[in-house]
Motif scaffolding. Structure first.
Motif, PDB file in Angstrom:
ATOM      1  N   PHE A 184       1.017  -1.173  -0.054  1.00  0.00           N
ATOM      2  CA  PHE A 184      -0.094   0.022   0.149  1.00  0.00           C
ATOM      3  C   PHE A 184       0.727   1.267   0.106  1.00  0.00           C
ATOM      4  O   PHE A 184       0.461   2.177   0.013  1.00  0.00           O
ATOM      5  CB  PHE A 184      -1.089  -0.036   1.135  1.00  0.00           C
ATOM      6  N   GLY A 185       2.176   1.083  -0.005  1.00  0.00           N
ATOM      7  CA  GLY A 185       3.043   2.222   0.047  1.00  0.00           C
ATOM      8  C   GLY A 185       3.145   3.127  -1.147  1.00  0.00           C
ATOM      9  O   GLY A 185       2.624   2.382  -2.117  1.00  0.00           O
ATOM     10  N   GLY A 186       3.562   4.340  -1.387  1.00  0.00           N
ATOM     11  CA  GLY A 186       3.723   5.049  -2.490  1.00  0.00           C
ATOM     12  C   GLY A 186       2.816   6.254  -2.773  1.00  0.00           C
ATOM     13  O   GLY A 186       2.146   6.700  -1.413  1.00  0.00           O
ATOM     14  N   GLU A 187       2.644   6.724  -3.772  1.00  0.00           N
ATOM     15  CA  GLU A 187       1.934   7.947  -3.967  1.00  0.00           C
ATOM     16  C   GLU A 187       0.728   7.836  -4.384  1.00  0.00           C
ATOM     17  O   GLU A 187       0.200   6.839  -5.485  1.00  0.00           O
ATOM     18  CB  GLU A 187       2.779   8.811  -4.850  1.00  0.00           C
ATOM     19  N   TRP A 188      -0.425   8.384  -3.780  1.00  0.00           N
ATOM     20  CA  TRP A 188      -1.919   8.314  -3.949  1.00  0.00           C
ATOM     21  C   TRP A 188      -2.413   9.514  -4.196  1.00  0.00           C
ATOM     22  O   TRP A 188      -1.833  10.669  -3.610  1.00  0.00           O
ATOM     23  CB  TRP A 188      -2.522   7.406  -2.956  1.00  0.00           C
ATOM     24  N   VAL A 189      -3.293   9.847  -5.049  1.00  0.00           N
ATOM     25  CA  VAL A 189      -3.903  11.009  -5.561  1.00  0.00           C
ATOM     26  C   VAL A 189      -5.431  10.801  -4.759  1.00  0.00           C
ATOM     27  O   VAL A 189      -6.155   9.862  -4.902  1.00  0.00           O
ATOM     28  CB  VAL A 189      -4.151  11.279  -6.865  1.00  0.00           C
ATOM     29  N   LEU A 190      -5.654  11.957  -4.058  1.00  0.00           N
ATOM     30  CA  LEU A 190      -7.023  12.081  -3.240  1.00  0.00           C
ATOM     31  C   LEU A 190      -7.852  13.455  -3.789  1.00  0.00           C
ATOM     32  O   LEU A 190      -7.225  14.650  -3.779  1.00  0.00           O
ATOM     33  CB  LEU A 190      -6.895  12.242  -1.799  1.00  0.00           C
ATOM     34  N   GLU A 191      -8.920  13.357  -4.593  1.00  0.00           N
ATOM     35  CA  GLU A 191      -9.489  14.452  -4.603  1.00  0.00           C
ATOM     36  C   GLU A 191     -10.646  14.845  -3.556  1.00  0.00           C
ATOM     37  O   GLU A 191     -11.567  14.024  -3.164  1.00  0.00           O
ATOM     38  CB  GLU A 191     -10.329  14.368  -6.039  1.00  0.00           C
ATOM     39  N   TRP A 192     -10.283  16.022  -2.915  1.00  0.00           N
ATOM     40  CA  TRP A 192     -11.301  16.293  -1.846  1.00  0.00           C
ATOM     41  C   TRP A 192     -11.271  17.796  -1.765  1.00  0.00           C
ATOM     42  O   TRP A 192     -10.494  18.478  -2.045  1.00  0.00           O
ATOM     43  CB  TRP A 192     -10.163  15.994  -0.488  1.00  0.00           C
ATOM     44  N   GLU A 193     -12.741  18.131  -1.518  1.00  0.00           N
ATOM     45  CA  GLU A 193     -13.179  19.656  -1.564  1.00  0.00           C
ATOM     46  C   GLU A 193     -12.742  20.225  -3.013  1.00  0.00           C
ATOM     47  O   GLU A 193     -11.820  21.383  -2.635  1.00  0.00           O
ATOM     48  CB  GLU A 193     -12.709  20.042  -0.318  1.00  0.00           C
ATOM     49  N   ASN A 194     -12.900  19.694  -4.130  1.00  0.00           N
ATOM     50  CA  ASN A 194     -12.561  20.251  -5.252  1.00  0.00           C
ATOM     51  C   ASN A 194     -11.125  20.820  -5.529  1.00  0.00           C
ATOM     52  O   ASN A 194     -10.672  21.328  -6.245  1.00  0.00           O
ATOM     53  CB  ASN A 194     -13.325  21.584  -5.471  1.00  0.00           C
ATOM     54  N   LYS A 195      -9.992  19.886  -4.860  1.00  0.00           N
ATOM     55  CA  LYS A 195      -8.713  20.153  -5.052  1.00  0.00           C
ATOM     56  C   LYS A 195      -8.272  18.546  -5.186  1.00  0.00           C
ATOM     57  O   LYS A 195      -8.716  17.645  -4.598  1.00  0.00           O
ATOM     58  CB  LYS A 195      -8.063  20.866  -3.714  1.00  0.00           C
ATOM     59  N   THR A 196      -6.889  18.585  -5.776  1.00  0.00           N
ATOM     60  CA  THR A 196      -6.267  17.319  -5.617  1.00  0.00           C
ATOM     61  C   THR A 196      -5.190  17.360  -4.884  1.00  0.00           C
ATOM     62  O   THR A 196      -4.421  18.252  -4.774  1.00  0.00           O
ATOM     63  CB  THR A 196      -5.999  17.162  -7.066  1.00  0.00           C
ATOM     64  N   HIS A 197      -5.015  16.212  -4.108  1.00  0.00           N
ATOM     65  CA  HIS A 197      -4.052  16.124  -3.074  1.00  0.00           C
ATOM     66  C   HIS A 197      -3.336  14.973  -3.228  1.00  0.00           C
ATOM     67  O   HIS A 197      -3.791  13.887  -3.762  1.00  0.00           O
ATOM     68  CB  HIS A 197      -4.483  16.081  -1.426  1.00  0.00           C
ATOM     69  N   VAL A 198      -1.858  14.977  -2.806  1.00  0.00           N
ATOM     70  CA  VAL A 198      -0.942  13.920  -3.169  1.00  0.00           C
ATOM     71  C   VAL A 198      -0.663  13.390  -1.822  1.00  0.00           C
ATOM     72  O   VAL A 198      -0.167  14.186  -0.975  1.00  0.00           O
ATOM     73  CB  VAL A 198       0.362  14.214  -3.857  1.00  0.00           C
ATOM     74  N   ILE A 199      -0.753  12.200  -1.495  1.00  0.00           N
ATOM     75  CA  ILE A 199      -0.497  11.278  -0.317  1.00  0.00           C
ATOM     76  C   ILE A 199       0.590  10.424  -0.537  1.00  0.00           C
ATOM     77  O   ILE A 199       0.472   9.520  -1.481  1.00  0.00           O
ATOM     78  CB  ILE A 199      -1.931  10.772   0.215  1.00  0.00           C
ATOM     79  N   LYS A 200       1.531  10.588   0.173  1.00  0.00           N
ATOM     80  CA  LYS A 200       2.556   9.704  -0.020  1.00  0.00           C
ATOM     81  C   LYS A 200       2.866   8.809   1.195  1.00  0.00           C
ATOM     82  O   LYS A 200       3.275   9.347   2.084  1.00  0.00           O
ATOM     83  CB  LYS A 200       4.184  10.384  -0.352  1.00  0.00           C
ATOM     84  N   ILE A 201       2.570   7.626   0.940  1.00  0.00           N
ATOM     85  CA  ILE A 201       2.448   6.686   2.193  1.00  0.00           C
ATOM     86  C   ILE A 201       3.849   5.911   2.309  1.00  0.00           C
ATOM     87  O   ILE A 201       4.152   5.255   1.504  1.00  0.00           O
ATOM     88  CB  ILE A 201       1.306   5.686   2.314  1.00  0.00           C
ATOM     89  N   GLN A 202       4.708   6.181   3.546  1.00  0.00           N
ATOM     90  CA  GLN A 202       5.764   5.471   3.653  1.00  0.00           C
ATOM     91  C   GLN A 202       5.960   4.537   4.796  1.00  0.00           C
ATOM     92  O   GLN A 202       5.972   4.613   5.953  1.00  0.00           O
ATOM     93  CB  GLN A 202       6.780   6.544   3.992  1.00  0.00           C
ATOM     94  N   PRO A 203       5.489   3.320   4.601  1.00  0.00           N
ATOM     95  CA  PRO A 203       5.041   2.272   5.687  1.00  0.00           C
ATOM     96  C   PRO A 203       6.328   1.866   6.507  1.00  0.00           C
ATOM     97  O   PRO A 203       6.444   1.526   7.606  1.00  0.00           O
ATOM     98  CB  PRO A 203       4.540   1.105   5.112  1.00  0.00           C
ATOM     99  N   GLU A 204       7.701   2.142   5.833  1.00  0.00           N
ATOM    100  CA  GLU A 204       8.946   1.684   6.539  1.00  0.00           C
ATOM    101  C   GLU A 204       9.065   2.543   7.719  1.00  0.00           C
ATOM    102  O   GLU A 204       9.324   1.868   8.647  1.00  0.00           O
ATOM    103  CB  GLU A 204      10.022   1.853   5.592  1.00  0.00           C
ATOM    104  N   ASP A 205       8.757   3.737   7.525  1.00  0.00           N
ATOM    105  CA  ASP A 205       9.036   4.632   8.652  1.00  0.00           C
ATOM    106  C   ASP A 205       7.501   5.048   9.418  1.00  0.00           C
ATOM    107  O   ASP A 205       7.632   6.176  10.236  1.00  0.00           O
ATOM    108  CB  ASP A 205       9.881   5.759   8.472  1.00  0.00           C
ATOM    109  N   GLN A 206       6.573   4.566   8.929  1.00  0.00           N
ATOM    110  CA  GLN A 206       5.345   5.009   9.336  1.00  0.00           C
ATOM    111  C   GLN A 206       4.772   6.426   9.073  1.00  0.00           C
ATOM    112  O   GLN A 206       4.493   6.998  10.284  1.00  0.00           O
ATOM    113  CB  GLN A 206       4.994   4.209  10.802  1.00  0.00           C
ATOM    114  N   THR A 207       5.206   6.974   8.037  1.00  0.00           N
ATOM    115  CA  THR A 207       5.006   8.396   8.009  1.00  0.00           C
ATOM    116  C   THR A 207       4.143   8.544   6.778  1.00  0.00           C
ATOM    117  O   THR A 207       4.216   7.642   5.728  1.00  0.00           O
ATOM    118  CB  THR A 207       6.447   9.065   7.864  1.00  0.00           C
TER     119      THR A 207
END
Length: 122
Positions: free
Chosen positions: A39-62
């Motif tokens: 599940f790690g990596g970069e994901w795009v979330l469309e939220w409140e008419n904006k596009t946000h990039v979420i980068k999940i780093q499971p190794e260090d839980q950030t």
């Protein structure tokens, strides 16, 4: 009679000590990392008419939100929780079972959302 009182007292103390132990909820325990889907990596979330990039780093839980820190990653037995580092409330929750190769359905601030894996065209 005195022997019975002493025996009952010891039994009561034993049962009381068992009941007072801090028990960990099995649902809060994450499975082994090797058994989790990727599940790690970069994901795009469309939220409140904006596009946000979420980068999940499971190794260090950030988790990076639009390139900046601020979210922490918490794993449990069925999914991940994304929580602001300075808050107790959960922003997002995503089940391992809902993870697809290019998308991931979950909740964000109590609304159902879909993350799109960055770089995929779904």
């Amino acid at each position: 009679m005195r022997y019975q009182i002493v025996s009952l007292s010891i039994l009561f103390l034993f049962l009381f000590s068992i009941g007072c132990q801090d028990k960990k909820n099995p649902a809060d325990t994450a499975p082994e990392a090797s058994s989790l889907p990727a599940f790690g990596g970069e994901w795009v979330l469309e939220w409140e008419n904006k596009t946000h990039v979420i980068k999940i780093q499971p190794e260090d839980q950030t988790v990076l939100w639009n390139g900046t820190e601020g979210l922490s990653l918490e794993l449990d037995s069925v999914g991940i929780r994304l929580r602001p580092s300075d808050e107790e409330t959960i922003k997002g929750y995503f089940l391992y079972s809902d993870l697809k190769p290019k998308s991931w359905i979950g909740t964000w601030e109590n609304r159902v959302v879909r993350l799109i894996r960055k770089g995929s065209q779904e």
